[in-house]
Scaffold this motif. Structure first.
Motif, PDB file in Angstrom:
ATOM      1  N   LEU A  88       0.835  -1.206   0.000  1.00 21.78           N
ATOM      2  CA  LEU A  88       0.000   0.000   0.000  1.00 21.78           C
ATOM      3  C   LEU A  88       0.862   1.245   0.000  1.00 21.78           C
ATOM      4  CD1 LEU A  88      -1.612   0.921   3.422  1.00 21.78           C
ATOM      5  CD2 LEU A  88       0.414  -0.517   3.240  1.00 21.78           C
TER       6      LEU A  88
ATOM      7  N   LEU B 238       0.088   5.652   0.717  1.00 25.97           N
ATOM      8  CA  LEU B 238      -0.774   6.823   0.840  1.00 25.97           C
ATOM      9  C   LEU B 238      -0.110   7.905  -0.001  1.00 25.97           C
ATOM     10  CD1 LEU B 238      -1.525   6.802   4.696  1.00 25.97           C
ATOM     11  CD2 LEU B 238      -2.844   5.766   2.833  1.00 25.97           C
TER      12      LEU B 238
ATOM     13  N   GLY C 288       0.950   9.266   8.963  1.00 28.38           N
ATOM     14  CA  GLY C 288       1.160   9.506  10.393  1.00 28.38           C
ATOM     15  C   GLY C 288      -0.101   9.806  11.170  1.00 28.38           C
TER      16      GLY C 288
ATOM     17  N   GLY D  22      -2.670   7.435  11.388  1.00 30.60           N
ATOM     18  CA  GLY D  22      -3.366   6.178  11.664  1.00 30.60           C
ATOM     19  C   GLY D  22      -4.103   5.607  10.465  1.00 30.60           C
TER      20      GLY D  22
ATOM     21  N   GLY E  62      -2.905   4.510   7.499  1.00 29.69           N
ATOM     22  CA  GLY E  62      -2.273   3.298   6.966  1.00 29.69           C
ATOM     23  C   GLY E  62      -2.634   2.078   7.805  1.00 29.69           C
ATOM     24  N   THR E  63      -2.542   2.207   9.105  1.00 26.83           N
ATOM     25  CA  THR E  63      -2.900   1.102  10.002  1.00 26.83           C
ATOM     26  C   THR E  63      -4.351   0.691   9.790  1.00 26.83           C
ATOM     27  OG1 THR E  63      -1.356   1.939  11.656  1.00 26.83           O
ATOM     28  CG2 THR E  63      -3.040   0.402  12.436  1.00 26.83           C
TER      29      THR E  63
ATOM     30  N   ASN F  98      12.096   1.294   6.712  1.00 25.54           N
ATOM     31  CA  ASN F  98      10.786   1.963   6.627  1.00 25.54           C
ATOM     32  C   ASN F  98      10.016   1.727   7.940  1.00 25.54           C
ATOM     33  OD1 ASN F  98       8.367   3.097   5.883  1.00 25.54           O
ATOM     34  ND2 ASN F  98       8.167   1.985   3.936  1.00 25.54           N
ATOM     35  N   HIS F  99      10.472   2.425   8.972  1.00 27.58           N
ATOM     36  CA  HIS F  99       9.947   2.171  10.320  1.00 27.58           C
ATOM     37  C   HIS F  99       8.453   2.452  10.424  1.00 27.58           C
ATOM     38  CE1 HIS F  99      14.030   1.524  11.641  1.00 27.58           C
ATOM     39  NE2 HIS F  99      14.377   2.684  11.111  1.00 27.58           N
TER      40      HIS F  99
ATOM     41  N   ARG G  27       5.858  -0.391  11.563  1.00 32.26           N
ATOM     42  CA  ARG G  27       5.038  -0.100  12.756  1.00 32.26           C
ATOM     43  C   ARG G  27       3.537  -0.180  12.408  1.00 32.26           C
ATOM     44  NH1 ARG G  27       3.584  -0.460  17.366  1.00 32.26           N
ATOM     45  NH2 ARG G  27       2.707   1.302  18.483  1.00 32.26           N
TER      46      ARG G  27
ATOM     47  N   LYS H  19       0.947  -2.617  14.161  1.00 30.22           N
ATOM     48  CA  LYS H  19      -0.261  -2.130  14.860  1.00 30.22           C
ATOM     49  C   LYS H  19      -1.514  -2.795  14.298  1.00 30.22           C
ATOM     50  CE  LYS H  19       0.276   2.317  14.400  1.00 30.22           C
ATOM     51  NZ  LYS H  19      -0.213   3.703  14.459  1.00 30.22           N
TER      52      LYS H  19
HETATM   53  C1  COA Z   1       3.706   3.264   5.236  1.00 33.30           C
HETATM   54  C2  COA Z   1       2.330   3.925   5.337  1.00 33.30           C
HETATM   55  C3  COA Z   1       1.299   3.109   4.574  1.00 33.30           C
HETATM   56  C4  COA Z   1       1.951   3.945   6.818  1.00 33.30           C
HETATM   57  O1  COA Z   1       0.711   4.581   6.949  1.00 33.30           O
HETATM   58  P1  COA Z   1       0.550   5.800   7.994  1.00 33.30           P
HETATM   59  O2  COA Z   1      -0.851   6.209   7.988  1.00 33.30           O
HETATM   60  O3  COA Z   1       1.577   6.833   7.693  1.00 33.30           O
HETATM   61  O4  COA Z   1       0.936   5.060   9.358  1.00 33.30           O
HETATM   62  P2  COA Z   1       0.190   5.164  10.774  1.00 33.30           P
HETATM   63  O5  COA Z   1      -0.014   6.594  11.109  1.00 33.30           O
HETATM   64  O6  COA Z   1      -0.998   4.274  10.769  1.00 33.30           O
HETATM   65  O7  COA Z   1       1.288   4.487  11.741  1.00 33.30           O
HETATM   66  C5  COA Z   1       2.636   4.845  11.600  1.00 33.30           C
HETATM   67  C6  COA Z   1       3.352   4.471  12.872  1.00 33.30           C
HETATM   68  O8  COA Z   1       4.756   4.560  12.634  1.00 33.30           O
HETATM   69  C7  COA Z   1       5.320   5.480  13.498  1.00 33.30           C
HETATM   70  N1  COA Z   1       6.396   6.146  12.793  1.00 33.30           N
HETATM   71  C8  COA Z   1       6.316   7.072  11.835  1.00 33.30           C
HETATM   72  N2  COA Z   1       7.539   7.415  11.434  1.00 33.30           N
HETATM   73  C9  COA Z   1       8.398   6.679  12.157  1.00 33.30           C
HETATM   74  C10 COA Z   1       9.805   6.568  12.224  1.00 33.30           C
HETATM   75  N3  COA Z   1      10.575   7.300  11.417  1.00 33.30           N
HETATM   76  N4  COA Z   1      10.338   5.712  13.099  1.00 33.30           N
HETATM   77  C11 COA Z   1       9.579   4.953  13.913  1.00 33.30           C
HETATM   78  N5  COA Z   1       8.204   4.996  13.896  1.00 33.30           N
HETATM   79  C12 COA Z   1       7.654   5.856  13.026  1.00 33.30           C
HETATM   80  C13 COA Z   1       4.206   6.411  13.895  1.00 33.30           C
HETATM   81  O9  COA Z   1       4.515   7.085  15.101  1.00 33.30           O
HETATM   82  C14 COA Z   1       3.067   5.427  14.024  1.00 33.30           C
HETATM   83  O10 COA Z   1       3.145   4.650  15.216  1.00 33.30           O
HETATM   84  P3  COA Z   1       2.391   5.069  16.579  1.00 33.30           P
HETATM   85  O11 COA Z   1       0.931   5.169  16.251  1.00 33.30           O
HETATM   86  O12 COA Z   1       2.714   3.963  17.507  1.00 33.30           O
HETATM   87  O13 COA Z   1       2.930   6.395  17.011  1.00 33.30           O
HETATM   88  C15 COA Z   1       2.360   5.379   4.769  1.00 33.30           C
HETATM   89  O14 COA Z   1       3.191   6.189   5.586  1.00 33.30           O
HETATM   90  C16 COA Z   1       2.834   5.442   3.340  1.00 33.30           C
HETATM   91  O15 COA Z   1       2.072   5.210   2.430  1.00 33.30           O
HETATM   92  N6  COA Z   1       4.146   5.747   3.109  1.00 33.30           N
HETATM   93  C17 COA Z   1       4.700   5.857   1.775  1.00 33.30           C
HETATM   94  C18 COA Z   1       4.715   4.554   0.975  1.00 33.30           C
HETATM   95  C19 COA Z   1       5.180   3.370   1.775  1.00 33.30           C
HETATM   96  O16 COA Z   1       6.151   3.423   2.527  1.00 33.30           O
HETATM   97  N7  COA Z   1       4.459   2.254   1.605  1.00 33.30           N
HETATM   98  C20 COA Z   1       4.724   1.015   2.310  1.00 33.30           C
HETATM   99  C21 COA Z   1       5.549   0.132   1.499  1.00 33.30           C
HETATM  100  S1  COA Z   1       5.738  -1.433   2.324  1.00 33.30           S
END
Ligand code: COA
Length: 176
Positions: free
Chosen positions: A99, A101, A108, A110, A112-113, A141-142, A146, A150
């Motif tokens: 996936l 976004l 960030g 919630g 994605g979760t 890709n932390h 994460r 979650k």
């Molecule tokens: C990866 C992705 C789908 C996650 O969705 P999101 O809505 O951003 O993620 P969420 O907000 O649901 O959760 C992210 C969690 O990671 C944590 N986080 C964010 N950046 C972080 C970092 N650099 N280090 C550690 N944790 C991190 C957040 O604090 C959160 O955890 P928490 O709720 O315990 O605080 C989205 O960021 C995205 O599309 N990124 C670009 C494309 C990508 O990376 N796709 C995935 C390929 S596998």
């Protein structure tokens, strides 16, 4: 943190007229960093058109929030991609999930979760033969790792992907 719900987030099959926006997302810094090399528009169209037209067996959806397309989520049966299946060695009856976004402002919060958890139960596990789902974020890709954790996935092991030369975390959830 925003509370996402079924009344505002949904999944719709990707359409041809989504492709320009999808290509725009793929070029954005926060996506390109983790989604791999950005090829030409024609290459991206060919890749996703193949799925839209059923020549590629992946099921690809746009993520919508209200009326707006905000990202992409896709699933596939690993056995349909034997090279990848051999690489991740996840066993029979396993689906993959990817996936993104596209809107950086929505990361960030919630979403994605929420998408991972909901898509797995509403789409991935509707295939009765699917007994587990995996994904393969880059180990750096932390946020992705994460978000998968979650949503109930556990990190099974890390593996080296010869395609991009990077280390990936294999995350996995079993059918409930
Ligand atoms: C990866 C992705 C789908 C996650 O969705 P999101 O809505 O951003 O993620 P969420 O907000 O649901 O959760 C992210 C969690 O990671 C944590 N986080 C964010 N950046 C972080 C970092 N650099 N280090 C550690 N944790 C991190 C957040 O604090 C959160 O955890 P928490 O709720 O315990 O605080 C989205 O960021 C995205 O599309 N990124 C670009 C494309 C990508 O990376 N796709 C995935 C390929 S596998």
């Amino acid at each position: 943190m925003t509370r996402w719900s079924e009344s505002d987030v949904g999944f719709r099959p990707l359409r041809v007229d989504d492709l320009p926006l999808l290509y725009d997302w793929l070029g954005r810094e926060h996506v390109r960093r983790w989604w791999g090399e950005l090829g030409s528009y024609e290459e991206a169209v060919e890749e996703y058109l193949a799925a839209i037209e059923g020549r590629d067996p992946a099921d690809v959806y746009r993520i919508v929030v209200g009326e707006d397309a905000v990202g992409l989520v896709q699933t596939y049966i690993l056995a349909d991609y034997p090279e990848y299946a051999a690489l991740v060695d996840a066993g029979e009856g396993v689906a993959g999930l990817d996936l993104l976004l596209g809107e950086a402002s929505l990361t960030g919060s919630g979403l994605g979760t929420y998408v991972i958890r909901t898509f797995v139960s509403q789409v991935v596990f509707t295939r009765p033969e699917t007994r587990a789902c995996v994904a393969d974020p880059d180990v750096r890709n932390h946020a992705s790792i994460r978000a998968f954790e979650k949503a109930g996935f556990r990190r099974v092991r890390d593996y080296h992907d010869p395609d991009d030369g990077e280390l990936h975390a294999l995350v996995r959830v079993e059918r409930p």
